[in-house]
Motif scaffolding. Structure first.
Motif, PDB file in Angstrom:
ATOM      1  N   ALA A 264      30.854  -7.258  27.269  1.00  0.00           N
ATOM      2  CA  ALA A 264      30.643  -8.533  26.719  1.00  0.00           C
ATOM      3  C   ALA A 264      31.563  -9.341  27.555  1.00  0.00           C
ATOM      4  N   ALA A 265      32.970  -8.446  27.894  1.00  0.00           N
ATOM      5  CA  ALA A 265      34.016  -8.552  28.766  1.00  0.00           C
ATOM      6  C   ALA A 265      33.984  -9.126  29.844  1.00  0.00           C
ATOM      7  N   LEU A 266      32.647  -9.050  30.282  1.00  0.00           N
ATOM      8  CA  LEU A 266      31.744  -8.965  31.762  1.00  0.00           C
ATOM      9  C   LEU A 266      31.011 -10.105  31.672  1.00  0.00           C
ATOM     10  N   GLY A 267      31.377 -11.282  30.776  1.00  0.00           N
ATOM     11  CA  GLY A 267      30.632 -12.335  29.977  1.00  0.00           C
ATOM     12  C   GLY A 267      28.855 -12.191  29.622  1.00  0.00           C
ATOM     13  N   LEU A 268      28.636 -10.979  29.503  1.00  0.00           N
ATOM     14  CA  LEU A 268      27.318 -11.080  28.585  1.00  0.00           C
ATOM     15  C   LEU A 268      26.995 -10.457  27.959  1.00  0.00           C
ATOM     16  N   ARG A 269      25.826 -10.927  27.966  1.00  0.00           N
ATOM     17  CA  ARG A 269      25.385 -11.639  25.895  1.00  0.00           C
ATOM     18  C   ARG A 269      24.643  -9.660  25.665  1.00  0.00           C
ATOM     19  N   ASP A 270      24.636  -9.716  24.583  1.00  0.00           N
ATOM     20  CA  ASP A 270      23.690  -8.861  23.607  1.00  0.00           C
ATOM     21  C   ASP A 270      22.374  -9.282  23.225  1.00  0.00           C
ATOM     22  N   VAL A 271      21.621  -8.415  23.363  1.00  0.00           N
ATOM     23  CA  VAL A 271      19.439  -9.401  23.344  1.00  0.00           C
ATOM     24  C   VAL A 271      19.588  -8.426  21.369  1.00  0.00           C
ATOM     25  N   ALA A 272      20.014  -7.167  21.022  1.00  0.00           N
ATOM     26  CA  ALA A 272      20.340  -7.775  19.503  1.00  0.00           C
ATOM     27  C   ALA A 272      21.845  -8.746  19.407  1.00  0.00           C
ATOM     28  N   GLN A 273      21.373  -8.881  17.634  1.00  0.00           N
ATOM     29  CA  GLN A 273      22.678  -9.877  17.681  1.00  0.00           C
ATOM     30  C   GLN A 273      23.655  -9.434  16.576  1.00  0.00           C
ATOM     31  N   ALA A 274      25.213  -9.233  16.841  1.00  0.00           N
ATOM     32  CA  ALA A 274      25.760  -8.084  16.175  1.00  0.00           C
ATOM     33  C   ALA A 274      25.876  -7.260  15.068  1.00  0.00           C
ATOM     34  N   ALA A 275      25.322  -7.935  14.195  1.00  0.00           N
ATOM     35  CA  ALA A 275      25.510  -7.278  13.028  1.00  0.00           C
ATOM     36  C   ALA A 275      24.356  -6.064  13.009  1.00  0.00           C
ATOM     37  N   VAL A 276      23.459  -6.198  13.560  1.00  0.00           N
ATOM     38  CA  VAL A 276      22.067  -5.106  14.221  1.00  0.00           C
ATOM     39  C   VAL A 276      22.397  -4.751  15.293  1.00  0.00           C
ATOM     40  N   SER A 277      23.583  -4.638  16.076  1.00  0.00           N
ATOM     41  CA  SER A 277      23.314  -3.833  17.459  1.00  0.00           C
ATOM     42  C   SER A 277      23.817  -2.482  17.324  1.00  0.00           C
ATOM     43  N   ALA A 278      22.434  -1.514  17.890  1.00  0.00           N
ATOM     44  CA  ALA A 278      23.353  -0.179  17.699  1.00  0.00           C
ATOM     45  C   ALA A 278      23.586   0.708  18.343  1.00  0.00           C
ATOM     46  N   PRO A 279      24.304   1.898  17.332  1.00  0.00           N
ATOM     47  CA  PRO A 279      25.012   3.257  18.541  1.00  0.00           C
ATOM     48  C   PRO A 279      24.946   3.297  18.941  1.00  0.00           C
ATOM     49  N   THR A 280      23.326   3.669  19.469  1.00  0.00           N
ATOM     50  CA  THR A 280      22.719   4.386  20.828  1.00  0.00           C
ATOM     51  C   THR A 280      21.861   4.161  21.691  1.00  0.00           C
ATOM     52  N   LEU A 281      22.026   2.580  21.811  1.00  0.00           N
ATOM     53  CA  LEU A 281      21.439   1.898  22.959  1.00  0.00           C
ATOM     54  C   LEU A 281      21.687   0.528  22.480  1.00  0.00           C
ATOM     55  N   THR A 282      22.388   0.180  24.080  1.00  0.00           N
ATOM     56  CA  THR A 282      22.320  -1.503  24.445  1.00  0.00           C
ATOM     57  C   THR A 282      21.655  -2.512  24.927  1.00  0.00           C
ATOM     58  N   SER A 283      20.864  -3.512  24.959  1.00  0.00           N
ATOM     59  CA  SER A 283      20.131  -4.382  25.157  1.00  0.00           C
ATOM     60  C   SER A 283      20.911  -5.375  26.060  1.00  0.00           C
ATOM     61  N   VAL A 284      20.864  -5.534  27.061  1.00  0.00           N
ATOM     62  CA  VAL A 284      21.994  -6.715  27.744  1.00  0.00           C
ATOM     63  C   VAL A 284      21.093  -7.597  28.881  1.00  0.00           C
ATOM     64  N   TYR A 285      21.269  -8.875  28.051  1.00  0.00           N
ATOM     65  CA  TYR A 285      21.133  -9.999  29.096  1.00  0.00           C
ATOM     66  C   TYR A 285      21.251  -9.919  31.092  1.00  0.00           C
ATOM     67  N   TYR A 286      20.722 -10.127  31.797  1.00  0.00           N
ATOM     68  CA  TYR A 286      21.165 -10.820  32.751  1.00  0.00           C
ATOM     69  C   TYR A 286      22.557 -11.482  33.263  1.00  0.00           C
ATOM     70  N   PRO A 287      23.085 -11.688  33.406  1.00  0.00           N
ATOM     71  CA  PRO A 287      24.274 -13.157  33.156  1.00  0.00           C
ATOM     72  C   PRO A 287      23.023 -14.364  34.316  1.00  0.00           C
ATOM     73  N   ASP A 288      23.599 -15.593  34.111  1.00  0.00           N
ATOM     74  CA  ASP A 288      22.860 -16.520  35.418  1.00  0.00           C
ATOM     75  C   ASP A 288      22.475 -15.954  37.436  1.00  0.00           C
ATOM     76  N   GLY A 289      21.559 -15.843  37.253  1.00  0.00           N
ATOM     77  CA  GLY A 289      22.146 -15.440  38.866  1.00  0.00           C
ATOM     78  C   GLY A 289      22.045 -14.117  39.217  1.00  0.00           C
ATOM     79  N   VAL A 290      21.736 -13.424  37.967  1.00  0.00           N
ATOM     80  CA  VAL A 290      21.427 -12.167  38.357  1.00  0.00           C
ATOM     81  C   VAL A 290      20.077 -11.923  37.757  1.00  0.00           C
ATOM     82  N   GLY A 291      18.841 -10.391  38.348  1.00  0.00           N
ATOM     83  CA  GLY A 291      17.969 -10.206  37.741  1.00  0.00           C
ATOM     84  C   GLY A 291      17.622  -8.934  37.734  1.00  0.00           C
ATOM     85  N   PRO A 292      16.412  -8.923  37.808  1.00  0.00           N
ATOM     86  CA  PRO A 292      16.000  -6.950  37.347  1.00  0.00           C
ATOM     87  C   PRO A 292      16.628  -6.616  38.742  1.00  0.00           C
TER      88      PRO A 292
END
Ligand SMILES: *Cc1c(COP(=O)(O)O)cnc(C)c1O
Length: 365
Positions: A264-292
């Motif tokens: 989050a501090a790098l400006g990236l967004r979690d795919v999961a809503q904060a209230a349900v984001s898992a302790p074991t795994l995080t899915s992260v959207y690429y920021p604009d201009g960045v891809g796979p």
């Protein structure tokens, strides 16, 4: 794993396997549950659950929070069941009221839930889901593959009828074992079915005498167990119980929170809503201009992360597992590698901000 292979009916293996079966019930907090440890992957554990509890034509409801919920649907259809679904939007957990309403329409023998869906990083409140299933008279099957031994689950107390996992996720053994614990109620349901279990290898009735024999520290044979994998599992279960379940769940919460704060501090967004984001795994959207291509840049720094899996957003995000033996140091190193990759791809952020945000959590008492 590197120990010499030994006889599956020898005294040493009998003790190892018997202990694993006992300890699996401890890890799942299901002292009266029936454990099964069978060579195969997590998908086999999913299939075993459905094929033993459901008969052709039976109704099953699947609460879907990602790709692995869809897998339950496909398995149930293959075995001739009628499948209803409650599907959450990507990043959200299935709505409990919608699940309750769907079950009220009646006749569902089983509710399937995914504890943490590895395609989205969404954690579901499986305690609430099991309560809803119980009120509707349905059995509750929970896929705990990305959660078991990393996220709290009190199988017996919460009324979960089958909790299942694979060896290679938060249990931290190499791949190759399907692990499941079945409640007395679900065992009775499987034993009172009208038609035989249509799969030979998956039939709990074939494995039950074997599991019972080893728990009584005697040998028995149906299909040869994966001797070296079971030896490795025994070591993992010992580590889990030595750390202690409350401490282990707490550690996962802490390193999960640290990683999420870091991205989050790098400006990236979690795919999961904060209230349900898992302790074991995080899915992260690429920021604009960045891809796979970020995944390869991170790998060049010596850290392996996974690409996207959910078909709706596959090329828009990446996934980071932080479960099992993953340490605070791994979280810091992973964030440093992500920062390096992002910098190479031209994303603007303050160097060190991700690592610092994680460290603030990791170094707090
Ligand atoms: C990995 C996974 C599976 C499948 O397990 P395999 O061992 O790959 O067959 C099922 N469900 C979830 C939630 C998973 O993370």
């Amino acid at each position: 794993m590197a120990a010499p292979a030994e006889s599956h009916v020898g005294a040493r293996f009998i003790e190892t396997f018997g202990l694993c079966l006992d300890e699996l019930c401890q890890v799942f907090m299901a002292p009266e549950g029936q454990p099964f440890i069978v060579a195969g992957s997590g998908t086999l554990a999913m299939e075993m659950s459905l094929v033993n509890l459901l008969e052709p034509g039976d109704k099953v409801l699947v609460a879907i929070s990602g790709v692995f919920g869809e897998r339950f649907v496909e398995i149930a259809r293959r075995w001739g069941c009628q499948v209803d679904t409650v599907r959450a939007p990507v990043g959200q957990a299935p709505d409990a009221a919608a699940v309750e309403k769907a079950l009220k329409s009646g006749g569902h023998k089983v509710l399937c839930v995914t504890h943490v869906d590895t395609s989205t990083g969404v954690a579901v409140d499986v305690k609430a889901m099991a309560e809803i299933a119980g009120r509707a008279g349905a059995l509750c099957v929970v896929d705990g593959v990305c959660a078991a031994a990393g996220v709290e689950c009190r199988q017996a107390e919460w009324g979960i009828d089958v909790y299942l996992t694979a060896s290679q996720k938060a249990i931290s053994t190499p791949t190759g074992l399907a692990l499941l614990v079945v409640s007395p109620k679900a065992m009775a349901a499987s034993q009172s079915r009208k038609t035989p279990v249509p799969s030979y290898y998956s039939d709990w009735g074939m494995w039950l005498p074997i599991m019972s024999a080893y728990r009584a520290r005697k040998a028995a044979y149906f299909g040869t167990p994966a001797v070296n994998l079971v030896a490795a599992l025994s070591e993992s279960l010992k580590q889990i119980l030595t750390e202690g379940l409350p401490a282990r769940f707490q550690r996962h919460l802490k390193i999960g929170a640290a990683f999420k704060a870091g991205v989050a501090a790098l400006g990236l967004r979690d795919v999961a809503q904060a209230a349900v984001s898992a302790p074991t795994l995080t899915s992260v959207y690429y920021p604009d201009g960045v891809g796979p291509s970020l995944v390869g840049k991170i790998a060049a720094e010596g850290v392996i992360v996974a690409g996207g899996l959910h078909p709706e957003i596959r090329d828009r995000y990446f996934r980071v597992g932080h479960m099992g033996t993953v340490s605070s140091g791994d979280i810091v190193a992973t964030l440093a590698a992500i920062e390096k990759g992002l910098a190479l791809l031209g994303h603007k952020f303050e160097a060190g901000a991700g690592v610092a945000a994680a460290q603030r959590i990791l170094t707090a008492a």
